[in-house]
Scaffold this active site. Structure first.
Site, short mmCIF file in Angstrom:
data_model
loop_
_atom_site.label_atom_id
_atom_site.label_comp_id
_atom_site.label_asym_id
_atom_site.label_seq_id
_atom_site.Cartn_x
_atom_site.Cartn_y
_atom_site.Cartn_z
N TYR A 141 0.88 -1.32 -0.02
CA TYR A 141 -0.02 0.15 0.01
C TYR A 141 0.85 1.17 0.04
CZ TYR A 141 -3.36 3.38 1.73
OH TYR A 141 -4.22 4.37 1.92
N ASP A 236 9.07 3.07 -0.53
CA ASP A 236 8.12 3.64 0.28
C ASP A 236 8.53 3.27 1.55
OD1 ASP A 236 6.27 4.44 1.59
OD2 ASP A 236 4.75 3.55 0.20
N LYS A 264 4.24 9.12 8.51
CA LYS A 264 4.24 8.54 9.74
C LYS A 264 5.13 9.05 10.94
CE LYS A 264 1.07 5.09 8.39
NZ LYS A 264 1.09 4.20 6.85
C1 LIG Z 1 0.30 4.61 5.76
C2 LIG Z 1 1.22 4.40 4.40
C3 LIG Z 1 1.31 5.39 3.31
C4 LIG Z 1 0.14 6.48 3.28
O1 LIG Z 1 0.52 7.76 4.02
P1 LIG Z 1 -0.94 8.56 4.71
O2 LIG Z 1 -0.22 9.43 5.57
O3 LIG Z 1 -1.80 7.59 5.21
O4 LIG Z 1 -1.44 9.11 3.15
C5 LIG Z 1 1.93 5.40 2.11
N1 LIG Z 1 2.77 4.22 2.40
C6 LIG Z 1 2.99 3.42 3.20
C7 LIG Z 1 4.00 2.20 3.20
C8 LIG Z 1 2.04 3.55 4.37
O5 LIG Z 1 2.12 2.60 5.20
#
Ligand SMILES: *Cc1c(COP(=O)(O)O)cnc(C)c1O
Length: 424
Positions: A141, A236, A264
């Site tokens: 994701y 990511d 995060k």
């Molecule tokens: C949480 C998450 C996102 C998205 O971040 P948001 O602040 O919710 O938009 C993207 N990549 C990863 C790996 C994530 O865990």
């Protein structure tokens, strides 16, 4: 019964009563709780129930709730300004800290969320290469950006939606989806589309199909193949950044991505994301370069000082070994409890993140993650919640530990979990 009343009210004015789908507890059934207070490793709901918190704001709260230094910095800054709309000095300080901590980042652009970070990274990769295809992995994701919400994990995995309405086929077609940890599929895709692939985006440790570790050669091969075809490699690290080590997964595994996405933990609980990389890559971002991306509240002073205090604490204290030891204890404890009860399970753990899958199979990609008995997970989740342990309300998410979890919290949690599992 304030939780119940809040739910009725929320459903009237918020779609599904929430601002992010997983919060509605649809995957586990039962009614969602409303949280009103957090202190260290614990949170309290509107009815006054206490929970040991292993959700930790989806990993963002690595220092636990209401960390004194972070709260103080935000309070002091709030007295000066909530937002200027022009550049403030903390943007430089935080950028320097990110550059210091994350091995491959020399320049960084701050945004407001992880989604914005990945979306902008993809645009940058397309702009630099002049190519349009993006490779992503099933079950990873990367936020809810159109191009990346194809076969995504997290909430999408939870609901089993194959992508979502609202994304034109023409856009979805530009995303090539491959199985995680599968080098053969990767080679095949590059043989066929190599010259048109702008970038491969990957969670270097997947956290959004539950925790899934990369096999030894997977990330190495990813790096090799993307170099061979002049495609960019986007890590990511929105979850893994500042969690698996000071410098994230790239430091832990010694792999150099071209672009890194952060979020995060970076905001220490306030909304911040970022994307960064080598100078020659980041120099293409406007206004230095021609690839546009902007944000009214980007670099917001409250968010910057919150991130700054959080990262400083991580840099200075390097709590990673301790975090790992505690998480190992929790993982082993949970596994022992499930074993005693004869419940088949597989625990995937790395550092301070883990997932308990209810399957006896090895989980190394999305297909194997889906062998988990999600009904058993739902029972497990509800029993834990009832006994005062909060974990993410979906099988396809990670549990997180914070530096505020003391050994007593782990022991207390294991006692509560033992009692909960007896009730299943
Ligand atoms: C949480 C998450 C996102 C998205 O971040 P948001 O602040 O919710 O938009 C993207 N990549 C990863 C790996 C994530 O865990």
């Amino acid at each position: 019964m304030k939780n119940k009343k809040l739910l009725r009210e929320a459903l009237e004015v918020l779609p599904g009563g929430v601002n992010s789908p997983v919060r509605a507890f649809k995957a586990v059934g039962g009614e969602p709780i409303f949280l009103v207070k957090g202190r260290k490793a614990k949170v309290w709901d509107a009815d006054g129930n206490e929970y040991i918190d292993f959700l930790a704001s989806w990993g963002a709260n690595i220092l636990g709730h209401a960390h004194k230094k972070v709260v103080k910095a935000i309070q002091e800054e709030a007295e000066k300004s909530l937002s200027f709309g022009l550049t403030n000095p903390y943007e430089i300080t935080l950028a320097r800290l990110v550059v210091e901590m994350v091995p491959t980042v020399e320049k960084v652009r701050f945004v407001n969320s992880g989604t914005e970070a990945t979306m902008s990274a993809v645009r940058l990769a397309r702009g630099i290469t002049g190519r349009k295809y993006i490779v992503k992995f099933e079950g990873c994701y990367h936020g809810h950006y159109d191009s990346l919400l194809v076969s995504a994990g997290s909430g999408v995995a939870t609901f089993g939606i194959p992508g979502t309405p609202g994304i034109p086929e023409e856009i979805a077609k530009l995303t090539i989806v491959l199985p995680y940890n599968n080098v053969e599929a990767l080679e095949k895709a590059f043989k066929e589309y190599g010259g048109e692939i702008a970038a491969v985006i990957v969670e270097p440790v997947a956290g959004n199909m539950g925790v899934v570790l990369p096999k030894k050669e997977f990330l190495k091969e990813l790096r090799r193949i993307t170099r061979e075809y002049n495609s960019l490699l986007i890590f990511d690290e929105v979850i893994t950044g500042f969690r698996l080590s000071k410098g994230g997964a790239q430091e832990l595994f010694g792999i150099e991505p071209d672009i890194t996405c952060l979020g995060k933990i970076l905001g220490g609980g306030l909304p911040v994301g970022a994307y960064g990389g080598k100078k020659e890559i980041m120099e293409r971002v406007a206004p230095e370069g021609d690839i546009y991306q902007a944000g009214t509240l980007a670099g917001n002073p409250l968010a910057m000082v919150s991130g700054l205090e959080t990262l400083k604490e991580l840099r200075d204290k390097e709590p990673y070994k301790e975090l790992e030891e505690k998480m190992e204890k929790l993982a082993k404890g949970v596994s022992d409890i499930l074993k005693e009860k004869g419940i088949p399970h597989t625990v995937n753990r790395i550092g301070s993140m883990m997932t308990v899958f209810f399957t006896d199979k090895e989980v190394f990609d999305f297909q194997t993650a889906k062998t988990s008995d999600t009904e058993m997970f739902a029972k497990f989740f509800k029993a834990l919640l009832k006994n005062g342990v909060l974990i993410p309300p979906s099988q396809f998410e990670a549990w997180f530990l914070t530096t505020a979890h003391e050994n007593e919290d782990i022991e207390d949690a294991l006692e509560r979990i033992r009692k909960a599992v007896k009730e299943i």
